[in-house]
Design an enzyme around this catalytic site. Structure first.
Site, PDB file in Angstrom:
ATOM      1  CG  ASN A  91      -0.363  -0.353   2.818  1.00 53.68           C
ATOM      2  OD1 ASN A  91       0.508   0.572   3.102  1.00 53.68           O
ATOM      3  ND2 ASN A  91      -0.630  -0.922   3.384  1.00 53.68           N
ATOM      4  CG  ASP A 135      -7.443  -4.975   6.314  1.00 54.22           C
ATOM      5  OD1 ASP A 135      -6.773  -5.302   7.347  1.00 54.22           O
ATOM      6  OD2 ASP A 135      -7.264  -3.900   5.303  1.00 54.22           O
ATOM      7  CE  LYS A 177       9.156 -11.986 -13.508  1.00 57.47           C
ATOM      8  NZ  LYS A 177      10.216 -11.008 -14.355  1.00 57.47           N
ATOM      9  CG  PHE A 198      -3.303   6.134  13.082  1.00 54.19           C
ATOM     10  CD1 PHE A 198      -2.241   6.341  13.725  1.00 54.19           C
ATOM     11  CD2 PHE A 198      -2.817   7.909  12.390  1.00 54.19           C
ATOM     12  CE1 PHE A 198      -1.329   6.794  14.465  1.00 54.19           C
ATOM     13  CE2 PHE A 198      -2.152   8.618  12.628  1.00 54.19           C
ATOM     14  CZ  PHE A 198      -1.219   8.076  13.857  1.00 54.19           C
ATOM     15  CE  LYS A 210     -11.347   1.121  10.336  1.00 55.60           C
ATOM     16  NZ  LYS A 210     -10.699   1.450   9.375  1.00 55.60           N
ATOM     17  CE  LYS A 223      -9.575  -2.689  14.027  1.00 54.31           C
ATOM     18  NZ  LYS A 223      -8.048  -2.584  12.686  1.00 54.31           N
TER      19      LYS A 223
HETATM   20  O1  PMT Z   1       3.034   6.153   6.396  1.00 55.46           O
HETATM   21  P1  PMT Z   1       2.213   7.350   6.214  1.00 55.46           P
HETATM   22  O2  PMT Z   1       2.723   7.142   4.035  1.00 55.46           O
HETATM   23  O3  PMT Z   1       2.993   8.768   6.565  1.00 55.46           O
HETATM   24  O4  PMT Z   1       0.551   7.578   6.011  1.00 55.46           O
HETATM   25  C1  PMT Z   1       0.430   7.875   6.817  1.00 55.46           C
HETATM   26  C2  PMT Z   1      -0.710   6.019   7.804  1.00 55.46           C
HETATM   27  C3  PMT Z   1      -2.082   7.237   6.544  1.00 55.46           C
HETATM   28  C4  PMT Z   1      -0.954   5.125   7.087  1.00 55.46           C
HETATM   29  C5  PMT Z   1      -1.424   7.086   8.683  1.00 55.46           C
HETATM   30  O5  PMT Z   1      -1.426   7.968   9.878  1.00 55.46           O
HETATM   31  C6  PMT Z   1      -2.532   6.189   8.670  1.00 55.46           C
HETATM   32  O6  PMT Z   1      -3.632   6.203   8.678  1.00 55.46           O
HETATM   33  N1  PMT Z   1      -1.914   4.542   9.000  1.00 55.46           N
HETATM   34  C7  PMT Z   1      -3.578   3.930   9.427  1.00 55.46           C
HETATM   35  C8  PMT Z   1      -3.823   2.782   8.018  1.00 55.46           C
HETATM   36  C9  PMT Z   1      -5.131   1.478   8.333  1.00 55.46           C
HETATM   37  O7  PMT Z   1      -4.432  -0.019   7.935  1.00 55.46           O
HETATM   38  O8  PMT Z   1      -6.059   2.050   9.081  1.00 55.46           O
HETATM   39  P2  PMT Z   1      -7.301   0.771   8.486  1.00 55.46           P
HETATM   40  O9  PMT Z   1      -8.013   1.756   9.050  1.00 55.46           O
HETATM   41  O10 PMT Z   1      -7.142  -0.387   7.606  1.00 55.46           O
HETATM   42  O11 PMT Z   1      -6.522  -0.004  10.164  1.00 55.46           O
HETATM   43  C10 PMT Z   1      -6.905   0.052  11.570  1.00 55.46           C
HETATM   44  C11 PMT Z   1      -6.457  -0.265  12.562  1.00 55.46           C
HETATM   45  O12 PMT Z   1      -5.941  -1.212  12.419  1.00 55.46           O
HETATM   46  C12 PMT Z   1      -5.081   0.526  12.115  1.00 55.46           C
HETATM   47  O13 PMT Z   1      -3.976   1.225  13.703  1.00 55.46           O
HETATM   48  C13 PMT Z   1      -4.202  -0.128  11.725  1.00 55.46           C
HETATM   49  O14 PMT Z   1      -2.841   0.028  12.397  1.00 55.46           O
HETATM   50  C14 PMT Z   1      -4.525  -2.039  12.345  1.00 55.46           C
HETATM   51  N2  PMT Z   1      -4.577  -2.824  11.611  1.00 55.46           N
HETATM   52  C15 PMT Z   1      -5.547  -3.541  10.669  1.00 55.46           C
HETATM   53  C16 PMT Z   1      -5.048  -4.008  10.088  1.00 55.46           C
HETATM   54  C17 PMT Z   1      -4.469  -5.449  10.308  1.00 55.46           C
HETATM   55  N3  PMT Z   1      -4.536  -6.246   9.860  1.00 55.46           N
HETATM   56  N4  PMT Z   1      -4.039  -4.940  11.710  1.00 55.46           N
HETATM   57  C18 PMT Z   1      -3.880  -3.816  11.993  1.00 55.46           C
HETATM   58  O15 PMT Z   1      -3.052  -3.987  13.629  1.00 55.46           O
END
Ligand code: PMT
Length: 398
Positions: free
Chosen positions: A209, A278, A288, A323, A337, A341
């Protein structure tokens, strides 16, 4: 806080220049040594003599005058500074600073200074809202310079609106708060995740991503600068590991989960800024994959949600921050979330904005708390977002 600090007070040509005398006075009373640099415009509003009397130091008004008794040569003040405050900062001055112009002592000092810089803009509302001014502010914000938001009200030009210089007491408090952050996280162990994970397809391809790691690295750097013992678990990133941070580099979500769980129990604060994939590819090819067919179908399996797992394992006293990167229904999805969580706080990130989210140097976020409170933050550098976020985390810990 200001005791024995050398503060450069830059005064530019706005009607609010007279208020800067109070800033100088407050700083001096708080123990700072205040060194005033005035632009030629500022001298139309107030005389250098006033500042000399208030600060007890010579006032710099030109680059070309006689060298004064404390050796104000070229960039000497930049080297001396513990902080620079520009108040008032006019639209013209902000534009010059953002263009890197160094045609007087104040702009020259700003180009050379390594210390934190604070601007207190003061101008007509339309000038402040003009996209050119806002673009210049954004550019300087991305460098980590701080803008103290102007107040709204009756302006000297007769207009009503935003653009008035904040009160001297608020300017001094803003800078004071910035300094008081120093070392307020010592004895705390902070676990931060950053960047995106890479889920391999074959030896040369992966699913990834757009996360650069900038947000998470900024959090790790800020926490370390404030004295915390920081472990950064990072997906692939081209960024340098911040000074004083212990980094564990991982590739996949599974590796990130392992590293995070190994360090979770001893962490006081966990901040998960990483963009975790995810899904992962079920059958990773050893070789490859050749493009023999017109289509390639990959079966994906769901990755474990690391943050959800941490929420289930959370111990009393631990603070867990997530986040949420969203392109729509920001607050609603972030709140879901936060609940699902078991988080203490979530940073809602509108990643559809160009100046915010993935790979930008700035971010505009909303902070959501368990008690239903939502705090909207203005656009600021990721470093400042990191510090603001840590401020909130510390208040949750008390
Ligand atoms: O790295 P940069 O370019 O500076 O960009 C920053 C950012 C946009 C990546 C950052 O600010 C941000 O928003 N990070 C969270 C991205 C994300 O995956 O969001 P989500 O809504 O999909 O996940 C929610 C939370 O669950 C996040 O804290 C994530 O780390 C966590 N998660 C998600 C999926 C997973 N399988 N395990 C997790 O722990």
């Amino acid at each position: 806080m200001f005791k024995d600090k050398n503060i450069i007070l830059g005064v530019t040509g706005g009607i609010a220049a007279y208020k800067s005398v109070e800033i100088a006075s407050r700083l001096r009373k708080a123990g700072a040594s205040v060194h005033v640099i005035m632009t030629s415009g500022a001298q139309n509003f107030i005389t250098p003599l006033t500042f000399r009397e208030i600060t007890g130091n010579p006032v710099v008004t030109t680059m070309w005058g006689e060298v004064t008794n404390y050796n104000v040569e070229h960039i000497a003040l930049a080297e001396l500074a513990d902080a620079v405050i520009v108040a008032p900062a006019t639209a013209n001055f902000i534009a010059k600073a953002s263009a890197g112009i160094a045609d007087d002592m104040l702009t020259t000092t700003l180009l050379a200074v390594q210390a934190p810089v604070f601007f207190a803009p003061a101008m007509n509302t339309n000038m402040y809202n003009n996209p050119l001014t806002q673009g210049n502010i954004k550019k300087l914000t991305a460098l980590g310079w701080h803008f103290i938001p102007p107040a709204a009200g009756h302006l000297a030009c007769g207009a009503e609106g935003v653009g008035r210089m904040p009160e001297p007491v608020d300017i001094v408090e803003f800078v004071h708060n910035w300094f008081s952050r120093t070392m307020d996280m010592s004895k705390l162990k902070v676990l931060v995740t950053a960047a995106g994970t890479h889920e391999p397809i074959d030896p040369v391809r992966f699913i990834g991503n757009r996360s650069s790691g900038k947000m998470g690295y900024a959090v790790a750097e800020a926490a370390a600068a404030r004295g915390a013992d920081v472990i950064l678990v990072s997906g692939p990133s081209s960024l340098e590991i911040p000074c004083g941070v212990n980094a564990i580099m991982v590739q996949t979500a599974a590796e990130m989960r392992k590293a995070v769980l190994e360090n979770y129990n001893s962490a006081d604060i966990v901040i998960k800024a990483a963009a975790v994939a995810d899904y992962r590819v079920r059958n990773i090819s050893d070789q490859k994959i050749k493009k023999n067919d017109d289509e390639l179908i990959l079966t994906l399996d769901k990755n474990p949600d690391i943050l959800k797992e941490l929420g289930e394992l959370k111990q009393p006293g631990q603070i867990l921050v997530g986040f949420a990167a969203e392109t729509q229904n920001l607050i609603e999805y972030a709140r879901q979330k936060l609940e699902k969580k078991n988080l203490d706080m979530i940073v809602a990130n509108d990643v559809s904005r160009k100046d915010s989210g993935f790979n930008s140097d700035t971010n505009a976020v909303k902070l959501l708390f368990r008690n239903g409170q939502v705090e909207e933050m203005p656009l600021m550098s990721k470093k400042e977002v990191a510090n603001q976020l840590l401020d909130r985390v510390l208040s949750l810990k008390q």
